[in-house]
Structure formats: C-alpha cells, structure tokens
Enzyme design. Sequence first.
Site, PDB file in Angstrom:
ATOM      1  N   SER A   1      49.887  49.992  36.713  1.00 24.25           N
ATOM      2  CA  SER A   1      51.454  50.524  36.893  1.00 24.25           C
ATOM      3  C   SER A   1      51.289  51.834  36.141  1.00 24.25           C
ATOM      4  O   SER A   1      50.712  52.168  35.279  1.00 24.25           O
ATOM      5  CB  SER A   1      52.456  49.796  36.192  1.00 24.25           C
ATOM      6  OG  SER A   1      53.539  50.306  36.143  1.00 24.25           O
TER       7      SER A   1
ATOM      8  N   TYR B   1      55.799  46.084  28.608  1.00 23.70           N
ATOM      9  CA  TYR B   1      55.049  46.114  29.681  1.00 23.70           C
ATOM     10  C   TYR B   1      54.154  47.152  30.126  1.00 23.70           C
ATOM     11  O   TYR B   1      53.006  47.083  30.461  1.00 23.70           O
ATOM     12  CB  TYR B   1      55.984  46.014  30.893  1.00 23.70           C
ATOM     13  CG  TYR B   1      55.834  46.200  32.337  1.00 23.70           C
ATOM     14  CD1 TYR B   1      55.308  44.957  33.220  1.00 23.70           C
ATOM     15  CD2 TYR B   1      55.693  47.350  33.120  1.00 23.70           C
ATOM     16  CE1 TYR B   1      54.696  45.145  34.402  1.00 23.70           C
ATOM     17  CE2 TYR B   1      55.349  47.497  34.245  1.00 23.70           C
ATOM     18  CZ  TYR B   1      54.935  46.496  35.007  1.00 23.70           C
ATOM     19  OH  TYR B   1      54.474  46.595  36.471  1.00 23.70           O
TER      20      TYR B   1
HETATM   21  P1  NAP Z   1      56.723  39.542  42.107  1.00 25.06           P
HETATM   22  O1  NAP Z   1      57.108  39.777  43.477  1.00 25.06           O
HETATM   23  O2  NAP Z   1      57.712  38.850  41.019  1.00 25.06           O
HETATM   24  O3  NAP Z   1      55.438  38.586  42.189  1.00 25.06           O
HETATM   25  C1  NAP Z   1      54.893  38.025  41.130  1.00 25.06           C
HETATM   26  C2  NAP Z   1      53.707  37.081  41.363  1.00 25.06           C
HETATM   27  O4  NAP Z   1      53.026  36.684  40.050  1.00 25.06           O
HETATM   28  C3  NAP Z   1      54.280  35.876  41.998  1.00 25.06           C
HETATM   29  O5  NAP Z   1      53.078  35.431  42.820  1.00 25.06           O
HETATM   30  C4  NAP Z   1      54.200  34.947  40.671  1.00 25.06           C
HETATM   31  O6  NAP Z   1      54.036  33.543  41.247  1.00 25.06           O
HETATM   32  C5  NAP Z   1      52.960  35.178  39.883  1.00 25.06           C
HETATM   33  N1  NAP Z   1      52.926  34.917  38.617  1.00 25.06           N
HETATM   34  C6  NAP Z   1      53.801  35.253  37.538  1.00 25.06           C
HETATM   35  N2  NAP Z   1      53.607  34.871  36.518  1.00 25.06           N
HETATM   36  C7  NAP Z   1      52.533  34.204  36.632  1.00 25.06           C
HETATM   37  C8  NAP Z   1      51.406  33.491  35.892  1.00 25.06           C
HETATM   38  N3  NAP Z   1      51.735  33.325  34.394  1.00 25.06           N
HETATM   39  N4  NAP Z   1      50.297  32.874  36.272  1.00 25.06           N
HETATM   40  C9  NAP Z   1      50.036  33.117  37.695  1.00 25.06           C
HETATM   41  N5  NAP Z   1      50.913  33.831  38.362  1.00 25.06           N
HETATM   42  C10 NAP Z   1      52.110  34.172  38.054  1.00 25.06           C
HETATM   43  O7  NAP Z   1      56.126  40.893  41.613  1.00 25.06           O
HETATM   44  P2  NAP Z   1      55.124  42.075  42.168  1.00 25.06           P
HETATM   45  O8  NAP Z   1      56.149  43.147  42.203  1.00 25.06           O
HETATM   46  O9  NAP Z   1      54.621  41.651  43.693  1.00 25.06           O
HETATM   47  O10 NAP Z   1      54.183  42.381  41.286  1.00 25.06           O
HETATM   48  C11 NAP Z   1      52.814  42.113  41.332  1.00 25.06           C
HETATM   49  C12 NAP Z   1      51.786  43.228  40.331  1.00 25.06           C
HETATM   50  O11 NAP Z   1      52.391  44.399  40.759  1.00 25.06           O
HETATM   51  C13 NAP Z   1      52.446  43.119  39.005  1.00 25.06           C
HETATM   52  O12 NAP Z   1      51.230  42.984  38.207  1.00 25.06           O
HETATM   53  C14 NAP Z   1      53.327  44.037  38.645  1.00 25.06           C
HETATM   54  O13 NAP Z   1      53.360  44.411  37.530  1.00 25.06           O
HETATM   55  C15 NAP Z   1      52.653  45.265  39.584  1.00 25.06           C
HETATM   56  N6  NAP Z   1      53.644  46.217  39.817  1.00 25.06           N
HETATM   57  C16 NAP Z   1      54.886  45.969  40.704  1.00 25.06           C
HETATM   58  C17 NAP Z   1      55.665  47.164  40.698  1.00 25.06           C
HETATM   59  C18 NAP Z   1      57.024  47.111  41.455  1.00 25.06           C
HETATM   60  O14 NAP Z   1      57.755  47.975  41.546  1.00 25.06           O
HETATM   61  N7  NAP Z   1      57.076  45.761  42.279  1.00 25.06           N
HETATM   62  C19 NAP Z   1      55.333  48.363  40.338  1.00 25.06           C
HETATM   63  C20 NAP Z   1      54.212  48.672  39.453  1.00 25.06           C
HETATM   64  C21 NAP Z   1      53.161  47.520  39.258  1.00 25.06           C
HETATM   65  P3  NAP Z   1      55.328  32.486  41.082  1.00 25.06           P
HETATM   66  O15 NAP Z   1      56.245  33.050  41.940  1.00 25.06           O
HETATM   67  O16 NAP Z   1      54.774  31.027  41.339  1.00 25.06           O
HETATM   68  O17 NAP Z   1      55.901  32.352  39.464  1.00 25.06           O
END
Ligand code: NAP
Length: 245
Positions: free
Chosen positions: A140, A154
């Site tokens: 990130s 985070y």
């Molecule tokens: P999201 O839509 O909330 O999806 C999160 C995913 O992680 C879901 O599949 C969830 O599964 C899984 N997860 C959560 N806790 C877990 C655990 N303890 N063990 C295994 N799986 C787990 O989030 P996203 O935005 O796609 O984020 C994906 C990645 O991108 C993350 O690392 C986040 O930090 C990074 N990121 C996101 C953004 C943004 O703006 N969205 C920006 C920068 C970086 P369940 O649904 O089964 O809980």
Amino acid sequence: MTNPVLLVTGGSRGIGAAVVRRAAAQGYDLCINYSRDSRAAEELVGEVEALGRRAIAVQADVSDAQAVAQLFDRCTERLGRLSALVNCAGVTGRISSLAEAAPDTIRQTIDINLTGTLYCCREAVRRMSRNRGVIVNISSPSAYNGAPHEFVWYAASKGGVDSLTIGLARECADEGIRVNAVAPGLTETDLHASGGAPDRAQRLAPQIPLKRAATPDEIADPVVYLLGPGAGYVTGAVLRVIGGR
Ligand code: NAP
C-alpha cells in the site's frame, strides 16, 4: 502440459477476486483462500471452472501458521505443484488516530497483513525451492505516507511488506523465484466499509490526480503482469499503481 497453479490469499473478494478472474483467463488453475465468506469463495470457484480452469476454495486465517501450512498442503494435493502466490489478504482495522486505536486492532492488523504474508511466503518458497516460482505481495502507498489519522498501524504493516519483498527477492533470486509487490492506491472494494468509512473512496477521489479510485481490475492487471514471463527481469520491486497520487 498442466496449467500453472496460483494460490491467492484473500482471493474471495475485492482485489484478490479480480486477480483470480484475470489469472484464470490467462490459464492458471486457482486456489482461492478466504477467512469467513465461504459463499463468495465458492461462487468464484464456479466462475473459474466456467472458464475451463480448475479451482478450489480453502478457508484459512493467514495469521495462523498451522492453518497456513494446511492451506498450502491442500493446494498442492488438489492442484499440483505451486507455481505462484499472490498475498492479498488484508485488513485495516477501524479508522482512528493511533492514540484511540485498540491494542487488538493493532495486533490483528499486523498479524494478518505482515506476519500472515511472511507465513505464506515461507510456505511458498519451501515448496517452490526446487522449482521456479513467483510471488506478488499486495502492499500500500501508506507504507511511505504513513496514513496519519486513519490507520498508522496498517501503514506500518505495509512498510514491513515492502521490506520483506526486497529481502526475500534477494534471498531467493538464485533459486529462480521472483518476489515483487504492488502498492494499490485507493481502490473500490469493501475494505473501506470494513474500516468504518464506506464513502472513503468517493470522498478521497478528488485528491487523486486521475480524480477517481481504481477498480479492482486495474490493480489485478499489473499483478498478473508481474506473475508472467514479461516481468522475467523484475524482482524486488514495489510497483505503485496509484493514479499519480
Ligand atoms: P477486501 O475487499 O476487504 O477483501 C479482503 C480479502 O481478504 C477477503 O477475501 C477476505 O476474506 C480476506 N481476508 C481478511 N482477513 C483474512 C485472514 N485473516 N485470512 C485470510 N483471508 C483474509 O479488501 P481489498 O481492498 O480487496 O484488499 C486486498 C489487499 O489490498 C489488502 O492487502 C489491502 O491492504 C490492499 N490494499 C487495498 C486498497 C484499497 O483501497 N482497497 C489500497 C491499498 C492496498 P473474507 O471475506 O472471507 O474475510
């Protein structure tokens, strides 16, 4: 010829699910990890199978070392030798200043985002070591902007992800394993609602030079590029996909 096998942690929703769809279209068989939402994961298995690829959904909390080992065992038993890993599982915890954050929020975020990524990378390189392999970690831009007043803990977890990406890339280069990270900017997923700010992507979009948040597909495409042979000389890199911010 068997298809390459890709394990995506947090592959059931958001950016991870977009990576799964893009990778399936490129010819990968998929192991889709999730923690709670089995329905989302099983639906995605159906989508991948409809594309003619093999897919399994495996529940495992990436912050649990034993569960992570079982996840990788299951992937190998069902799909064959692991070719690639994308570490997408991540949480922010509820938005607040550090002074107001609960110790459990801080610990859980570090455990999932940083320790979980280390556990998964460890299992992957143990299995890839007599093989060629590739890992992409999802970092990130908060790793360098620090996310003040939102989630400093985070940001610290993602700073760790950048460091481990560089270190592991150098450690594994002579085994033919490449390790990179993608740092997505603001992306339209449920992550913001989970942190207590469902309107966050819309609210912050005007601050981004491209004037909008990314779609999950716009993050998945560079991830799949890093997985592929076109990125054969790329290792130890953190690719910022941030709309110019
Ligand atoms: P999201 O839509 O909330 O999806 C999160 C995913 O992680 C879901 O599949 C969830 O599964 C899984 N997860 C959560 N806790 C877990 C655990 N303890 N063990 C295994 N799986 C787990 O989030 P996203 O935005 O796609 O984020 C994906 C990645 O991108 C993350 O690392 C986040 O930090 C990074 N990121 C996101 C953004 C943004 O703006 N969205 C920006 C920068 C970086 P369940 O649904 O089964 O809980």
